[in-house]
Design an enzyme around this catalytic site. Structure first.
Site, PDB file in Angstrom:
ATOM      1  N   GLU A 202       0.794  -1.218   0.000  1.00  0.00           N
ATOM      2  CA  GLU A 202       0.000   0.000   0.000  1.00  0.00           C
ATOM      3  C   GLU A 202       0.834   1.280   0.000  1.00  0.00           C
ATOM      4  O   GLU A 202       0.409   2.293  -0.552  1.00  0.00           O
ATOM      5  CB  GLU A 202      -0.942   0.011   1.220  1.00  0.00           C
ATOM      6  CG  GLU A 202      -1.995  -1.078   1.204  1.00  0.00           C
ATOM      7  CD  GLU A 202      -2.979  -0.901   0.055  1.00  0.00           C
ATOM      8  OE1 GLU A 202      -3.264   0.247  -0.334  1.00  0.00           O
ATOM      9  OE2 GLU A 202      -3.442  -1.931  -0.465  1.00  0.00           O
TER      10      GLU A 202
ATOM     11  N   SER B 108     -29.344 -25.674  52.209  1.00  0.00           N
ATOM     12  CA  SER B 108     -28.486 -25.721  53.402  1.00  0.00           C
ATOM     13  C   SER B 108     -27.079 -25.181  53.158  1.00  0.00           C
ATOM     14  O   SER B 108     -26.212 -25.338  54.019  1.00  0.00           O
ATOM     15  CB  SER B 108     -28.379 -27.175  53.894  1.00  0.00           C
ATOM     16  OG  SER B 108     -29.638 -27.683  54.255  1.00  0.00           O
TER      17      SER B 108
END
Length: 778
Positions: free
Chosen positions: A82, A343
């Site tokens: 690029e 419990s």
């Protein structure tokens, strides 16, 4: 041209240059580049694996690419293709601009845009129609970007914005959605294939035009080779690498966890969490297979949480066994859902009572019917066991001893401790809950319960759970300096508690004992809620704490559902999978704990009459030092029909005998169950002295309660009491008027005729107890 003119001209040039630069800087300040990018939320595992991704606000798959994900190969390939002079210009390449201008004029059309990577970033940040004016704006914005950001940051922006067709933007989204991997794991062939897509996103579609992409890819690979960008061997391998890529679905694992952390950190777009991806997948497989078997019994949902005890990090999070199961509400997050704990809160209560000196493991507690302010709890199996040790009561999850201990501890005190441990719902409703709290009469969450048990694995010190690595690292630094956690239990109490919970001789060990083979030593507790709607099993060792919940999100109860038989086998499977045959590192007794002999009958310090003794843990200076009195020297008549006190003891004609000192409630239980025990003879009836000691305990009615009478003619109220074992008769009074004489354990019934009733009960020793109740007639 003389020197004066030259100096004057140079001065003008400098002034104009400075003015131009000043104008540019002013414009750059007045018209800054908007670099706010709408990224998708991404939830990652601790190793960087993307677990779950969401669309960005502009409906794009645009995921933030970190700098460490931009590998040297990716950087080289993008820059070479690029903008080869990327690292040598200030956002605009003058040579490229000049070449583009000449080409465009010569061909009378745009043949080259001369766009650098920085200019492309500027265009993608603020897209505009292509024109010479807009190109100039791009150049200006590129200069602004170069002044503000480093080259690496600009390259990062480019890789985050570059389009890859459809609604895929950025190299990370493209890498995940096309190759199912993060950018730092891409091969050179894959990197090159991705690099050519942005120039032709509509004509080169991965999965559709792979042959064309390979041709373009190989063309660029040969260019790389010609310029010695990568080793020849690497490029040759890339040239022969097939392209099997196609459009994958976005990652959508651990949905409930992803939703939770996204809500916790709404501004953090790339969340690196503490989740261990391998452990998560392993746990998910185990839970899914297990629940598939349970569905035959109409048990459809499960939730699991796994915690690292050293770092307090959440390693695995299963909100439900099947998120897609709409028929069984699979989208509910069971880790956050409020459920009855059964419990499972009992261990904390026992530990707190140990810290207050109320009990030690061998302290005896009467497991007999009780009535506390109108509350009459029952055990899970509807049976009572008489005198039991505290460790037996906890390991067998007996309800009556737990309720008694909560009354001694205080409901508000216990609720405050739970609030410190992160139980938000209990903290909010602590003024509305009662003794049923300890039996599951409240709402808790799996994450709250699991973090509580993780505190037991950390010597009784509670730390909040960590969900992201950033928070975890910060907390670790704080822990080394100021943050030491919240101490729930002392080390001695926590050790005694862990010792009880790690015993294997208990009823909640699964029947399939083979499931326990090979697992590391663990401590665990089970719980089953009322109506069998929730089954819990939470266990811990030095490394991990695992919380398991099973049931139905619809709240439907199932007869086969229980913590011991349903949840604990899954807990054992998980421990077997993640810590199989690990070193059995275990909690060592702290120096502050003590050992002593106690009487087996009471758990207290023995006296000369205690022949059966056992070793017990205790906390020096805290645990009760009360001496055992289960046998007392008693003066009785020669025929053993009566006993004497010091007031009525005759000068002769009596004898001394050791007799058991049994609590009234226990004596009443023995009599109701026809259990034989040695009773004390009644006190000398001729004695007029009122004996010291506790008077009758009125078990019905309940002091301070209001009773509703709908039919005065038929409804009656019951009177009953518990007394010492040497009491034979009791005398009942209603509003100070004699009502009846009754045997010690006899139940009476009467019709109420007043709105306020004073109930009095006296025993045959002259001891009296009063209560007051209200009656409301309908």
């Amino acid at each position: 041209m003389d020197s004066a003119r030259i100096k004057k001209r140079l001065k003008k040039i400098v002034i104009r240059l400075v003015a131009g630069i000043g104008i540019l800087l002013l414009l750059a300040r007045l018209l800054p580049v908007n670099t706010d990018i709408a990224f998708a939320h991404v939830v990652e595992a601790r190793d960087g694996t993307v677990l779950h991704a969401y669309l960005s606000k502009d409906r794009q798959w645009r995921m933030f690419t970190r700098l460490d994900e931009i590998t040297p190969e990716l950087r080289k390939a993008i820059v070479y293709k690029e903008d080869r002079h990327f690292y040598h210009h200030l956002g605009v390449n003058p040579l490229a601009v000049g070449r583009a201008f000449i080409n465009n004029v010569f061909h009378l059309k745009r043949t080259s845009g001369a766009s650098t990577i920085t200019m492309q970033v500027a265009r993608m940040l603020d897209p505009k129609q292509r024109s010479y004016f807009n190109k100039c704006l791009e150049m200006f914005c590129a200069l602004q970007l170069e002044l503000k950001y480093s080259k690496e940051e600009i390259l990062q922006m480019y890789l985050n914005l570059v389009p890859y067709g459809s609604n895929i933007a950025g190299v990370k989204a493209a890498s995940l959605l096309y190759f199912n991997k993060t950018p730092d794991h891409l091969s050179l062939a894959e990197i090159t294939a991705l690099s050519i897509i942005p120039n032709r996103p509509n004509s080169l579609v991965i999965g559709k035009d792979n042959d064309k992409i390979i041709q373009q890819r190989n063309k660029w690979l040969l260019r790389f080779k010609g310029d010695d960008l990568f080793p020849d061997g690497t490029i040759n391998d890339a040239l022969h690498e097939p392209l099997n890529a196609y459009r994958h679905s976005a990652p959508c694992a651990v949905p409930q966890f992803a939703i939770r952390v996204k809500g916790m950190y709404p501004t953090n777009l790339a969340l690196r969490t503490t989740l261990d991806n391998k452990l998560q997948l392993k746990a998910e497989g185990i839970v899914t297979n297990y629940v598939n078997q349970l569905k035959l019994h109409n048990i459809n949902n499960a939730s699991v949480l796994i915690i690292d005890n050293k770092t307090h990090e959440v390693l695995a999070y299963i909100g439900s066994s099947d998120f897609g199961d709409k028929n069984n509400f699979g989208q509910v997050d069971g880790v956050k859902a409020l459920r009855s704990p059964g419990s499972t809160l009992k261990p904390l209560l026992y530990g707190l009572c140990m810290d207050k000196g109320i009990i030690t493991p061998r302290t005896m507690i009467a497991d007999v019917p009780i009535n506390i302010k109108g509350y009459s709890p029952e055990n899970y199996d509807k049976n009572f066991h008489g005198n039991v040790t505290a460790e037996f009561a906890l390991s067998h999850s007996l309800n009556i001893p737990a309720v008694k201990l909560l009354e001694d501890e205080g409901v508000s005190t216990f609720a405050n401790v739970l609030g410190k441990a992160g139980f938000t719902s209990i903290a909010k409703s602590k003024n509305k809950i009662g003794l049923s709290l300890i039996l599951g009469g409240c709402g808790v969450r799996l994450d709250e319960m699991t973090s509580l048990y993780s505190a037991f694995a950390n010597d009784g010190v509670y730390f909040p759970l960590q969900y992201t690595l950033a928070d975890s690292q910060q907390k670790r630094v704080q822990k080394d300096t100021t943050n030491k956690g919240i101490t729930l239990l002392s080390q001695p109490a926590n050790y005694m508690l862990t010792h009880i919970l790690s015993e294997l001789h208990r009823p909640d060990l699964p029947n399939a004992y083979d499931e326990a083979q090979g697992i590391p030593r663990i401590a665990w507790k089970t719980g089953t809620s009322y109506g069998r709607k929730d089954a819990w099993s939470i266990g811990y060792n030095k490394r991990y704490t695992i919380g398991v919940w099973l049931g139905n999100f619809s709240a439907a109860g199932v007869q086969e559902l229980s913590g011991a038989t349903t949840a604990t086998p899954l807990l054992f499977q998980l421990f077997n999978a993640i810590d199989h045959k690990a070193a059995n590192e275990w909690v060592e007794p702290p120096n502050s704990i003590g050992f002593r002999l106690v009487c087996t009958e009471t758990g207290r310090i023995p006296n000369d009459n205690c022949t059966d003794q056992v070793m017990d843990y205790y906390i020096p200076g805290i645990s009760s030092c009360q001496q055992c009195d289960h046998l007392t020297q008693t003066w009785i008549s020669a025929d053993e029909h009566y006993c004497y006190c010091t007031y009525c003891l005759p000068p002769n004609g009596y004898k001394t005998k050791l007799l058991p000192n049994i609590a009234p409630e226990l004596a009443a239980y023995y009599k109701s169950m026809n259990i034989r025990f040695t009773e004390r003879p009644p006190h000398n009836p001729a004695c007029t002295h009122t004996l010291q000691g506790r008077g009758p305990i009125i078990t019905s009615l309940t002091n301070g309660m209001t009773y509703i009478i709908e039919n005065k003619a038929e409804q009656k109220l019951q009177l009953s009491c518990s007394v010492a074992n040497d009491v034979k008769k009791v005398y009942w009074y209603i509003n100070d008027r004699f009502y009846a004489t009754a045997d010690a354990n006899q139940k009476l019934f009467f019709s109420a005729d007043a709105a306020v009733l004073k109930i009095s009960c006296s025993d045959d020793k002259g001891r009296n107890t009063n209560i007051e109740v209200k009656v409301k007639f309908m």
